[in-house]
Design an enzyme around this catalytic site. Structure first.
Site, short mmCIF file in Angstrom:
data_model
loop_
_atom_site.label_atom_id
_atom_site.label_comp_id
_atom_site.label_asym_id
_atom_site.label_seq_id
_atom_site.Cartn_x
_atom_site.Cartn_y
_atom_site.Cartn_z
N ASP A 1 0.84 -1.20 0.00
CA ASP A 1 0.00 0.00 0.00
C ASP A 1 0.88 1.26 0.00
OD1 ASP A 1 0.84 -0.16 2.62
OD2 ASP A 1 -1.13 0.12 3.51
N SER A 2 2.20 1.06 -0.01
CA SER A 2 3.12 2.18 -0.26
C SER A 2 2.81 2.81 -1.62
CB SER A 2 4.58 1.70 -0.21
OG SER A 2 4.77 0.54 -0.98
N ASP B 1 -1.12 -5.99 0.02
CA ASP B 1 -1.35 -5.31 1.30
C ASP B 1 -2.83 -5.04 1.48
OD1 ASP B 1 0.56 -4.72 3.21
OD2 ASP B 1 1.41 -3.07 2.05
N LYS C 1 -1.12 -9.22 3.26
CA LYS C 1 -0.35 -8.76 4.41
C LYS C 1 -1.22 -7.77 5.19
CE LYS C 1 3.32 -5.81 3.98
NZ LYS C 1 2.82 -4.63 4.71
N GLU D 1 -1.21 -5.24 8.96
CA GLU D 1 -0.37 -4.67 10.01
C GLU D 1 -0.97 -4.90 11.39
OE1 GLU D 1 0.31 -0.52 9.13
OE2 GLU D 1 1.10 -0.96 7.13
N GLU E 1 9.49 -4.11 10.57
CA GLU E 1 9.89 -2.83 9.97
C GLU E 1 10.48 -1.87 11.00
OE1 GLU E 1 7.16 -1.01 7.22
OE2 GLU E 1 8.33 0.86 7.16
O1 KIV Z 1 3.55 -1.06 1.63
C1 KIV Z 1 4.70 -1.51 1.58
O2 KIV Z 1 5.43 -1.34 0.60
C2 KIV Z 1 5.18 -2.25 2.73
C3 KIV Z 1 6.64 -2.55 2.80
C4 KIV Z 1 7.37 -1.32 3.13
C5 KIV Z 1 6.93 -3.66 3.73
O3 KIV Z 1 4.43 -2.57 3.59
#
Ligand code: KIV
Length: 283
Positions: free
Chosen positions: A47-48, A86, A116, A118, A185
């Site tokens: 989600d970056s 994410d 993924k 958090e 992280e």
């Molecule tokens: O969103 C992302 O790219 C991430 C990584 C930084 C692990 O969660």
């Protein structure tokens, strides 16, 4: 869902034998192809992308529709890697039912292999429910960008004994809940090493030192494509931004000066009947 060549047992085996797991983000078809061709084990549709591709201030604004759109594009470019998507902010925190439904969309609609999310102890029950539904989950603890405001900013986590202890508990809770791997992280290298020893699932570090079972970085950071914010832990392997600017400026200058297109990039008169649509076809 099309199966990947890299499987969860492969990843677990690497962690056991000490062969490092390589993970990198990708957000679209072209980059997914580059990353997959480099035999990267796990491609993260992170989600970056909210910041690097969509221009938001943080990952908080990213929606399910945006994540699915990018995950589908990545899927089309991948033949080998295990693809993790994410789960965006509020797609799994409101209810366990929401979490299962949204996680499932990444498998059913985008063809990803896992998701993924958090959080540690607080998210363990959610992870359990999603895993129970047959969806592989990767955990993510330490600096969790979706809750960066609550954490007081982009800071190293687990620096004192109390917060380090909480991170160990978070990691164990994520493993007990059934996650197949966990991202650590921005935590001190020694703490990440300790957590890696305690867990039997693979640990993937980002700003967490060498003693993790694998590493992940954001593709825009390693290529110098995102200049607004470069974390200290991100190594830039090439700085493409100046080269991209140069190429765009060269193109603009050539058009303005009448130097592009040259004969090489133009069709000669004999080509016209084959290529130009007839007036009646154009309507
Ligand atoms: O969103 C992302 O790219 C991430 C990584 C930084 C692990 O969660």
């Amino acid at each position: 869902m099309r199966p990947s060549i890299v499987t969860i047992p492969d990843l677990k085996k690497k962690a056991v034998t000490g062969e490092k797991i390589v993970m990198l983000t990708a957000y679209d078809y072209s980059f997914a192809r580059f990353v997959d061709e480099a035999d990267i084990d796990i491609i993260l549709v992170g989600d970056s992308l909210g910041m690097t591709i969509l221009g938001y201030d943080s990952t908080v604004s990213v929606t399910m529709d945006e994540m699915l759109h990018h995950a589908k594009a990545v899927r089309r470019g991948v033949k080998r890697a295990f693809i993790v998507a994410d789960m965006p902010f509020l797609s799994y925190q409101v209810s366990e039912e929401d979490a299962v439904r949204n996680a499932g969309r990444f498998l059913k609609e985008a063809g990803c292999h896992g998701v993924k999310l958090e959080g540690g102890v607080d998210m363990a029950q959610v992870i359990k429910r999603v895993v129970k539904a047959g969806i592989p989950v990767m955990g993510h603890i330490g600096l969790t960008p979706q809750t960066v405001t609550a954490l007081g900013g982009y800071k190293v986590q687990g620096k004192d004994a109390e917060s380090a202890g909480r991170l160990v508990e978070d990691a164990l809770a994520v493993e007990d809940a059934g996650a197949f791997a966990i991202v650590l992280e921005c935590i001190p290298a020694g703490l990440a090493g300790l957590i890696s020893q305690k867990l039997s699932i693979p640990t993937i570090g980002i700003g967490a030192g060498l003693d993790c079972d694998g590493q992940v970085l954001v593709v825009s950071d390693i290529l110098g494509l995102f200049e607004r914010f470069v974390p200290r832990f991100a190594k830039q392997y090439v700085n493409l931004a100046p080269q991209i600017r140069q190429a765009i400026n060269d193109y603009a200058a050539e058009v303005r000066e009448g130097r592009f297109p040259s004969a090489e990039h133009s069709f000669q008169d004999g080509d016209i009947p084959d290529l130009a649509p007839r007036a009646e076809d154009r309507g």
